[in-house]
Design an enzyme around this catalytic site. Structure first.
Site, mmCIF file in Angstrom:
data_model
loop_
_atom_site.group_PDB
_atom_site.id
_atom_site.type_symbol
_atom_site.label_atom_id
_atom_site.label_comp_id
_atom_site.label_asym_id
_atom_site.label_seq_id
_atom_site.Cartn_x
_atom_site.Cartn_y
_atom_site.Cartn_z
ATOM 1 N N GLN B 130 0.836 -1.192 0.000
ATOM 2 C CA GLN B 130 0.000 0.000 0.000
ATOM 3 C C GLN B 130 0.873 1.245 0.000
ATOM 4 O OE1 GLN B 130 -1.574 0.834 3.766
ATOM 5 N NE2 GLN B 130 -3.154 2.256 3.094
ATOM 6 N N SER B 133 1.044 6.788 2.597
ATOM 7 C CA SER B 133 1.861 7.778 3.322
ATOM 8 C C SER B 133 3.050 8.227 2.480
ATOM 9 C CB SER B 133 2.406 7.168 4.613
ATOM 10 O OG SER B 133 1.357 6.799 5.455
ATOM 11 N N SER B 164 4.624 -1.662 4.123
ATOM 12 C CA SER B 164 4.877 -3.047 4.516
ATOM 13 C C SER B 164 4.913 -3.906 3.258
ATOM 14 C CB SER B 164 3.750 -3.568 5.411
ATOM 15 O OG SER B 164 3.530 -2.688 6.468
ATOM 16 N N GLU B 247 -8.956 -1.215 6.549
ATOM 17 C CA GLU B 247 -7.746 -1.373 7.347
ATOM 18 C C GLU B 247 -8.113 -1.423 8.826
ATOM 19 O OE1 GLU B 247 -4.845 1.803 7.006
ATOM 20 O OE2 GLU B 247 -3.243 0.452 7.626
#
Lengths: 337, 390
Positions: B130, B133, B164, B247
């Protein structure tokens, strides 16, 4: 698995809520608490005529207790249900039938043992909730050979009303001086498990009702009260405290509903569930009441505002049926620490 | 109100148990190196586990069958999670795909996109990461990575952080800025980027634990086909909100399992340290039990209420509850262990230093997937109806 209420249960909640909103508003509660003796006999009669003393199980009883807590109604609903649970072993007796119909208003004084001699009871019971309103008292007694669960008529005992913080649930010391038992069930263990489970579960529901109103009042105030040119709910110091209250309350609500189900269904997990419910609800209601007072500022500290009724009720319900530390000890035992 | 399994649920649970007993060997239960809470535990093992789940028909329990799922219920998913916790099953490798990318594709993707991406995502053949950010875009998702339309492609330039599985991922769900002059709500576009495309580079990001669980992604003139867009151009913010709700909700629900495992281990640790009779310790452990169970029960209530499988803002509450208890247990283990909690490996260490890793990793729990402060804002505004604070 269906972690929600049935339509019938929702309808029960709505009916109780309607009745309480008509008959247990702030003025009525205050009248009973401060001008009366902390028992609203008219409201109790209305609730009884709705059938709240004759509901199938802990889930339905919990719904009623939660709604009563939401308005801090001065009626001994939880106490009467606890007495009913204590006398479950005597099911079929006329007196138990009269408790279900509401003719008899019985209060159980758990975990206190008096002496029984020739069918008469001797001793003293401390701080019995709603004792003054009762028609009958249920007590644990020791007849020298064994434990007995005994019922006495309230008129036959001496009741000494105590000056209490929470005026919606008065306490009285009860003196038994050779009072004849009108019913005695031998061999019942002190603070019988069904009564203890019912007490922890239903006080938990009373507490989440109390907590919900406090949260609602706090949120409402934060939405409307302006300081420094803004409504105070825009300040995170205020809104985040309200969120902490919400999280505590929803956790307690999950535990309370789980406990009601476990008790009603006679699940093995019932004792753990009831202790979990009582420990979380006691904490959550106090957190919500104290938080709501803080959010309200000075007005929340006055006698005029209702919040003190809720704070005191939260403290009273938290103290009964085992304080949080008691239940935490039980939980540690039950989960095998 | 009924927390019992129905007859069908009970037989489903029995099937799950039988499968787990078969699939996980005796060594699995005995080997201390196989630890579900340890983020480093073998990538290979986790790949094997996801493939096994897929082959045996347990992957994507609630997903439609036409995309490789099992068409089951949310309650079945809960039962499956509970049984996996009980068996200490490993975590599948493709969690970002399973819990975030997959549900977002199902909500926003075209038929073609769903058929292309979902089956290999479920099997673990393709791993997802993902890219939300950025160095300058944390809680305030003010994305700067640019996507400029050029024919049938977007040309993407920018940097993502805290990703991640970036080092093993095949695809990245990413939020880009397609219109630098528009507001966030109108200027974002949500893309599926091929991690093997030219111009993508990945750098490990070593975190507080000393491990590199996260990566930084660099996009340098990366061409992403327009066909890989989810939602319309300029709709990226709304699509991203779907991912974030999943999430905190879908993934959050599975995290409750992690807390149960950690609490069981903590109870065992208390026994091992000879502290089972210590009243203060017992009271603290009971307190964790209250939170771990509250998380489970609150999730069950939410699942019963949930319509169409999209978690509500209440998911933020679950995450608040989870991060507090998960972090709290790590902190308390440090306190119980004293100096031995400092030792990270070897015979003098307790459980090979796992508790230190759990403790240190825990500092991230109140930051990742929405910081505590942001989640409280969400609950304040969306659940309690309080005015916006910013």
């Amino acid at each position: 698995m269906r972690a929600t209420f049935t339509d019938t249960q929702d309808a029960l909640r709505e009916a109780v809520r309607d009745l309480l909103s008509d008959h247990a508003g702030s003025a009525a509660v205050r009248a009973a608490a401060f001008d009366g003796n902390g028992f609203d006999a008219d409201l109790w009669a209305l609730l009884v005529s709705m059938g709240v003393t004759d509901l199938p199980g802990a889930i339905e009883q919990g719904i009623v207790a939660e709604e009563i807590g939401r308005v801090v109604a001065p009626v001994p609903y939880v106490e009467h249900q606890v007495a009913t649970a204590a006398l479950a072993a005597a099911e079929g007796d006329d007196l138990v039938g009269q408790m279900a119909s509401g003719e008899v208003l019985a209060i159980y004084a758990p975990a206190q043992v008096v002496r029984m001699e020739d069918g008469n009871l001797h001793g003293r019971l401390a701080a019995v909730p709603h004792a003054a309103a009762a028609t009958h008292l249920v007590v644990d007694a020791d007849d020298g050979d064994q434990r007995v669960l005994a019922v006495v008529e309230a008129d036959a005992v001496k009741r000494e009303t105590l000056p209490t913080m929470d005026r919606t649930r008065p306490l009285a010391d009860v003196v038994l001086d050779a009072v004849p038992a009108v019913l005695a069930v031998p061999g019942v263990v002190v603070a019988g498990a069904p009564a203890a489970l019912t007490a922890a579960t239903l006080y938990s529901h009373d507490l989440i009702g109390v907590g919900q109103t406090c949260l609602d009042l706090g949120v409402e105030h934060a939405k409307t009260r302006e300081q420094f040119g803004k409504v105070i709910g825009t300040y995170q110091a205020v809104s985040h405290r309200l969120v902490d209250m919400y999280v505590a309350l929803e956790s307690a609500r999950s535990h309370a509903y789980h406990a009601a189900w476990a008790v009603a269904a006679g699940e093995d997990v019932a004792e753990l569930a009831a202790s979990q419910a009582k420990a979380t609800a006691s904490r959550a209601a106090v957190v919500c009441a104290e938080g709501a007072i803080q959010v309200h500022g000075g007005i929340g500290f006055t006698w005029e505002h209702d919040l003190h009724l809720y704070l005191k009720r939260a403290r009273s319900s938290a103290a009964l049926a085992g304080a949080t530390s008691h239940h935490l000890r039980r939980i540690a035992d039950l989960i095998g620490v | 109100m009924d927390f019992r399994d129905t007859e069908q649920e009970a037989s489903f649970r029995a099937e799950v148990r039988a499968f787990l007993r078969e699939a996980l060997t005796a060594e699995w239960f005995d080997d201390p190196a196989l630890r579900p809470t340890d983020p480093t535990h073998s990538e290979e093992l986790r790949r094997w586990w996801q493939r096994t789940l897929y082959d045996e028909g347990w992957a994507g329990l609630t997903w439609p069958t036409e995309y490789g799922g099992q068409g089951g219920t949310l309650v079945q998913q809960v039962i499956f999670n509970e049984e996996c916790a009980r068996a200490r099953a490993p975590e599948p490798i493709g969690v970002i795909g399973l819990y975030m990318a997959g549900p977002t594709i199902m909500a926003w993707g075209t038929e073609e996109q769903m058929r292309r991406y979902l089956p290999p995502l479920l099997s673990g053949e393709e791993i997802w990461c993902q890219g939300f950010s950025e160095p300058e875009a944390g809680s305030d998702l003010d994305v700067r990575s640019r996507a400029v339309r050029d024919g049938d492609d977007y040309v993407v330039n920018g940097q993502k952080v805290w990703t991640s599985y970036g080092h093993i991922a095949d695809f990245c769900i990413m939020v880009t800025r397609s219109d630098p002059d528009a507001s966030k709500q109108k200027g974002f576009t949500y893309l599926i980027a091929d991690m093997h495309a030219e111009g993508v580079s990945v750098r490990p990001l070593v975190q507080i634990t000393g491990q590199a669980e996260f990566t930084e992604l660099f996009f340098d003139d990366v061409r992403v086909p327009v066909a890989n867009r989810l939602g319309a151009e300029g709709q990226g913010w709304t699509v991203a909100m779907t991912t974030l709700l999943h999430e905190r909700g879908t993934m959050g629900a599975s995290l409750g399992v992690m807390s149960r495992i950690t609490l069981d281990r903590l109870v065992a640790l208390v026994g091992k340290l000879g502290l089972s009779d210590d009243a203060v310790v017992r009271e603290r452990i009971a307190g964790f039990q209250l939170d771990v169970e509250a998380l489970r029960l609150t999730n069950l209530r939410a699942i019963t209420k949930m319509e169409r499988g999209i978690p509500g803002p209440e998911g933020s509450m679950s995450k608040l509850l989870w991060e507090r208890v998960q972090q709290g247990m790590g902190e308390y283990a440090m306190e119980l262990l004293g100096a031995s909690g400092q030792i990270l490996s070897g015979p003098s260490s307790e459980e090979d230093g796992d508790w230190a890793r759990i403790y240190l990793r825990g500092r991230g729990h109140t930051i990742e997937a929405g910081t505590t402060e942001i989640l409280k804002n969400i609950v304040a505004e969306r659940v309690l109806g309080l005015p916006r604070s910013r």
